[in-house]
Design a protein around this motif. Structure first.
Motif, PDB file in Angstrom:
ATOM      1  N   GLY A 287       6.842  -0.999   2.517  1.00  0.00           N
ATOM      2  CA  GLY A 287       5.844  -1.702   1.715  1.00  0.00           C
ATOM      3  C   GLY A 287       5.577  -3.121   2.157  1.00  0.00           C
ATOM      4  N   LYS A 288       6.211  -3.543   3.249  1.00  0.00           N
ATOM      5  CA  LYS A 288       6.010  -4.910   3.732  1.00  0.00           C
ATOM      6  C   LYS A 288       4.749  -5.053   4.585  1.00  0.00           C
ATOM      7  N   GLY A 289       4.126  -3.919   4.911  1.00  0.00           N
ATOM      8  CA  GLY A 289       2.957  -3.970   5.775  1.00  0.00           C
ATOM      9  C   GLY A 289       3.357  -4.109   7.225  1.00  0.00           C
ATOM     10  N   GLY A 290       2.363  -4.162   8.104  1.00  0.00           N
ATOM     11  CA  GLY A 290       2.641  -4.303   9.522  1.00  0.00           C
ATOM     12  C   GLY A 290       1.575  -3.643  10.360  1.00  0.00           C
ATOM     13  N   LYS A 291       1.915  -3.387  11.618  1.00  0.00           N
ATOM     14  CA  LYS A 291       0.989  -2.777  12.563  1.00  0.00           C
ATOM     15  C   LYS A 291       1.461  -1.365  12.889  1.00  0.00           C
ATOM     16  N   PHE A 292       0.575  -0.414  12.658  1.00  0.00           N
ATOM     17  CA  PHE A 292       0.884   0.997  12.832  1.00  0.00           C
ATOM     18  C   PHE A 292       0.043   1.529  13.993  1.00  0.00           C
ATOM     19  N   LEU A 293       0.709   1.946  15.047  1.00  0.00           N
ATOM     20  CA  LEU A 293       0.031   2.371  16.277  1.00  0.00           C
ATOM     21  C   LEU A 293      -0.084   3.888  16.300  1.00  0.00           C
ATOM     22  N   MET A 294      -1.314   4.405  16.418  1.00  0.00           N
ATOM     23  CA  MET A 294      -1.580   5.839  16.474  1.00  0.00           C
ATOM     24  C   MET A 294      -1.880   6.235  17.915  1.00  0.00           C
ATOM     25  N   LEU A 295      -1.056   7.147  18.457  1.00  0.00           N
ATOM     26  CA  LEU A 295      -1.201   7.581  19.846  1.00  0.00           C
ATOM     27  C   LEU A 295      -1.701   9.014  19.900  1.00  0.00           C
ATOM     28  N   PRO A 296      -2.579   9.334  20.874  1.00  0.00           N
ATOM     29  CA  PRO A 296      -3.107  10.695  20.994  1.00  0.00           C
ATOM     30  C   PRO A 296      -2.081  11.647  21.597  1.00  0.00           C
ATOM     31  N   PRO A 297      -2.335  12.953  21.557  1.00  0.00           N
ATOM     32  CA  PRO A 297      -1.402  13.926  22.126  1.00  0.00           C
ATOM     33  C   PRO A 297      -1.137  13.658  23.613  1.00  0.00           C
ATOM     34  N   GLY A 298       0.124  13.778  24.015  1.00  0.00           N
ATOM     35  CA  GLY A 298       0.485  13.648  25.419  1.00  0.00           C
ATOM     36  C   GLY A 298       0.437  12.244  25.967  1.00  0.00           C
TER      37      GLY A 298
ATOM     38  N   LEU B  60       0.845  -1.197   0.000  1.00  0.00           N
ATOM     39  CA  LEU B  60       0.000   0.000   0.000  1.00  0.00           C
ATOM     40  C   LEU B  60       0.879   1.245   0.000  1.00  0.00           C
ATOM     41  N   GLN B  61       0.253   2.358  -0.342  1.00  0.00           N
ATOM     42  CA  GLN B  61       0.874   3.662  -0.152  1.00  0.00           C
ATOM     43  C   GLN B  61      -0.122   4.489   0.642  1.00  0.00           C
ATOM     44  N   GLY B  62       0.266   4.880   1.857  1.00  0.00           N
ATOM     45  CA  GLY B  62      -0.687   5.571   2.706  1.00  0.00           C
ATOM     46  C   GLY B  62      -0.062   6.696   3.492  1.00  0.00           C
ATOM     47  N   ILE B  63      -0.938   7.519   4.080  1.00  0.00           N
ATOM     48  CA  ILE B  63      -0.509   8.655   4.887  1.00  0.00           C
ATOM     49  C   ILE B  63      -1.394   8.726   6.120  1.00  0.00           C
ATOM     50  N   LEU B  64      -0.768   8.946   7.271  1.00  0.00           N
ATOM     51  CA  LEU B  64      -1.475   9.224   8.520  1.00  0.00           C
ATOM     52  C   LEU B  64      -1.211  10.691   8.865  1.00  0.00           C
ATOM     53  N   ASP B  65      -2.249  11.498   8.792  1.00  0.00           N
ATOM     54  CA  ASP B  65      -2.145  12.929   9.074  1.00  0.00           C
ATOM     55  C   ASP B  65      -2.962  13.287  10.301  1.00  0.00           C
ATOM     56  N   ASP B  66      -2.499  14.313  11.043  1.00  0.00           N
ATOM     57  CA  ASP B  66      -3.404  14.881  12.039  1.00  0.00           C
ATOM     58  C   ASP B  66      -4.428  15.744  11.302  1.00  0.00           C
ATOM     59  N   TYR B  67      -5.311  16.428  12.042  1.00  0.00           N
ATOM     60  CA  TYR B  67      -6.408  17.106  11.348  1.00  0.00           C
ATOM     61  C   TYR B  67      -5.995  18.414  10.692  1.00  0.00           C
ATOM     62  N   TRP B  68      -4.786  18.890  10.984  1.00  0.00           N
ATOM     63  CA  TRP B  68      -4.228  19.992  10.215  1.00  0.00           C
ATOM     64  C   TRP B  68      -3.563  19.467   8.938  1.00  0.00           C
TER      65      TRP B  68
ATOM     66  N   LEU C 266      -5.334   5.936   2.277  1.00  0.00           N
ATOM     67  CA  LEU C 266      -4.624   4.805   1.688  1.00  0.00           C
ATOM     68  C   LEU C 266      -4.873   4.749   0.183  1.00  0.00           C
ATOM     69  N   ARG C 267      -3.849   4.319  -0.544  1.00  0.00           N
ATOM     70  CA  ARG C 267      -3.988   4.088  -1.976  1.00  0.00           C
ATOM     71  C   ARG C 267      -3.654   2.628  -2.272  1.00  0.00           C
ATOM     72  N   GLY C 268      -4.432   2.046  -3.172  1.00  0.00           N
ATOM     73  CA  GLY C 268      -4.161   0.694  -3.636  1.00  0.00           C
ATOM     74  C   GLY C 268      -3.881   0.708  -5.128  1.00  0.00           C
ATOM     75  N   PHE C 269      -2.983  -0.147  -5.572  1.00  0.00           N
ATOM     76  CA  PHE C 269      -2.565  -0.160  -6.967  1.00  0.00           C
ATOM     77  C   PHE C 269      -3.054  -1.429  -7.660  1.00  0.00           C
ATOM     78  N   TYR C 270      -3.332  -1.312  -8.922  1.00  0.00           N
ATOM     79  CA  TYR C 270      -3.826  -2.451  -9.688  1.00  0.00           C
ATOM     80  C   TYR C 270      -3.003  -2.591 -10.965  1.00  0.00           C
ATOM     81  N   GLU C 271      -3.045  -3.774 -11.535  1.00  0.00           N
ATOM     82  CA  GLU C 271      -2.319  -4.042 -12.767  1.00  0.00           C
ATOM     83  C   GLU C 271      -3.217  -3.881 -13.991  1.00  0.00           C
ATOM     84  N   ASP C 272      -4.434  -4.382 -13.869  1.00  0.00           N
ATOM     85  CA  ASP C 272      -5.346  -4.419 -15.012  1.00  0.00           C
ATOM     86  C   ASP C 272      -6.563  -3.545 -14.707  1.00  0.00           C
ATOM     87  N   PRO C 273      -6.741  -2.425 -15.417  1.00  0.00           N
ATOM     88  CA  PRO C 273      -7.900  -1.562 -15.139  1.00  0.00           C
ATOM     89  C   PRO C 273      -9.243  -2.227 -15.394  1.00  0.00           C
TER      90      PRO C 273
END
Length: 515
Positions: free
Chosen positions: A171-182, A138-146, A205-212
């Motif tokens: 790109g191997k995947g895994g577990k991504f832990l999101m923690l709140p402020p403080g 996957l290709q992804g981004i974790l952003d705060d609300y700004w 998140l973005r997913g890629f394909y080979e055949d449209p």
């Protein structure tokens, strides 16, 4: 009184959207009503009752308009959240996926129709630390609300916000832990740890394909993504993956008075996480205070509504400019194409500003550049700014033709792409509405055309694309439709740009009027 107030606010709105250059001062005042505000009567050096009310209304209007422009990254995120949750439902377990690609029925700023999208909105203040378990590739981004990329423990700013191909997992995947402020609780091993500056987090998140023609494998792969509480995985709500393709949904930045209700909701959720004392004070000045009711009367509502409309229109003025804050976005000296990071280099990929939109050369918020970006686009990260060949992406934006004239839906154009387009993955050209930067509703299945569509090449290996209301005879496979009476703009995307793209040896032809 009602009529007077409404007219005064309308005059103020006109002040905000008319051009400020090229007019003599007296002409400008007569045209916009500045002189009326400046010369409102005072009696015995005190404002009259009518003057006081007019200036109170004007002050509210000006403060609300400036809050709108300052908060545009938040407003962009809130627009996506409100539209998505109204249509597909809310909660950490709801991950809408555009399983058949994203067409013009989804109103959102500059979407890419050539990958699969998945977007979600979570509240770490309400649900506590959350885990996103993501598959490979996957290709992804974790952003705060700004929409600031969230830093990753142990990596400084290197992978801020990025997950997947450009992230710490490679790109191997895994577990991504999101923690709140403080957050100062125990952090278990085995996670990539992201510490957010806001309770609310935007997951993209973005997913890629080979055949449209066969998107099912890519959609099913995205559905391997799971989101659940760190301390409650066993009792987590089951994931839902609604198919967002072809569903009419408005996820654009909110441009009416309801935006202030959404900002109030965010202030209640975030408090001091959202902003410093000065801007919390500006919000308080229009009635938005954490934990206190926000119930504007009808007249105040009308002023706030006009302020939101004006603020949005002001952002659209800034969004079409080539030079902002003294900085040109021109990608090539001899082309009209623009790029918000046109001056990025391998050593300095963000150019003169950082991913918090602060000027590196002056240590201040580049507010107009931030407005320029978030009226048309969303989400930025180190991975997207990558200057490493074959990584990230490169975007160039065409607002005008080769003469500098804005693109019109009633005219016909062509773009020449020289041979060997330097994109390791794929390239595409997508058309967008000038009105709001959403995908151009042109009657075609998708407002995009790219390498995966296998357009015909010229004898020298170059590719000519045609834009216009009608396809040139025999060029239907190389044609994107436009709509008379509607302005538009174009984005050329190179996914996995190679050396020739990054050092600008290869450059696309301008968008030229076709005879």
């Amino acid at each position: 009184m009602k009529t007077t107030r409404t007219l005064n606010v309308l005059a103020a709105a006109l002040v905000g959207v008319l051009p400020m250059s090229g007019l003599p001062a007296q002409s400008l005042a007569q045209e916009t009503g500045f002189d009326k505000l400046a010369n409102l009567p005072f009696v015995e050096n005190r404002p009259t009752k009518e003057t006081a009310q007019t200036l109170r209304d004007e002050l509210l209007f000006q403060r609300a308009t400036q809050i709108y422009l300052w908060a545009l990254p938040l407003i962009n995120t809130l627009g996506m959240q409100v539209g998505s949750e109204k249509t597909f439902g809310a909660g950490y377990n709801v991950l809408p996926i555009w399983k058949q690609r994203l067409d013009a029925k989804t109103l959102v700023t500059t979407p890419n129709s050539d990958v699969l999208y998945a977007m979600s909105y979570v509240d770490l203040g309400k649900d506590g630390p959350l885990v996103m378990e993501a598959p490979t590739g996957l290709q992804g981004i974790l952003d705060d609300y700004w929409q600031r990329p969230i830093p990753v423990d142990g990596h400084g700013g290197k992978f801020a916000g990025d997950v997947g191909l450009a992230g710490p997992d490679g790109g191997k995947g895994g577990k991504f832990l999101m923690l709140p402020p403080g957050y100062n609780g125990a952090v278990p091993k085995g996670y990539y740890v992201y510490r957010s500056a806001t309770n609310n987090v935007f997951i993209f998140l973005r997913g890629f394909y080979e055949d449209p023609k066969n998107l099912t494998p890519a959609a099913e792969h995205l559905q391997k993504t799971k989101i659940y509480p760190l301390n409650g995985a066993a009792g987590a709500k089951p994931m839902k993956y609604p198919d967002a393709s072809g569903v009419p949904v408005d996820m654009l930045p909110i441009s009416d008075g309801s935006v202030f209700d959404q900002l109030k909701r965010l202030v209640d959720s975030e408090g001091d996480n959202l902003a410093g004392p000065d801007w919390l004070g500006m919000l308080a000045a229009i009635g938005i205070v954490k934990g206190q009711p926000f119930n504007p009367d009808a007249q105040t509502r009308e002023i706030l509504h006009r302020a939101a409309k004006t603020g949005y229109k002001m952002s659209r003025v800034i969004g079409f400019e080539e030079t902002v804050s003294g900085r040109s976005f021109r990608e090539y000296p001899d082309r009209q194409w623009l790029n918000p990071i046109a001056d990025g280099t391998p050593a300095n990929p963000g150019g003169p500003f950082d991913l918090n939109w602060h000027r590196k050369d002056g240590n201040y918020l580049d507010l107009n550049t931030r407005i320029w970006f978030f009226t048309d686009y969303y989400s930025l990260s180190p991975g997207m700014l990558s200057q490493n060949p074959g990584k990230g992406a490169k975007y160039v934006i065409g607002f005008t033709d080769s003469t500098g004239t804005p693109l019109s839906g009633g005219s016909s154009y062509k773009i020449n792409l020289p041979p060997n387009v330097p994109a390791a993955n794929f390239w595409s050209v997508t058309l967008y509405e000038a009105e709001n930067a959403s995908g151009l509703a042109n009657g075609q299945p998708f407002p995009s055309l790219g390498s995966r569509d296998k357009p015909a090449e010229n004898a020298d290996g170059s590719t000519t694309l045609y834009l216009g209301p009608k396809a040139p005879a025999g060029e239907e496979g190389n044609w994107l439709a436009t709509v008379p009476g509607r302005g538009f703009f174009a984005i050329l995307r190179l996914y996995g740009p190679t050396e020739a793209a990054l050092d600008k040896r290869w450059k696309p032809g301008d968008i030229e009027k076709a005879q």
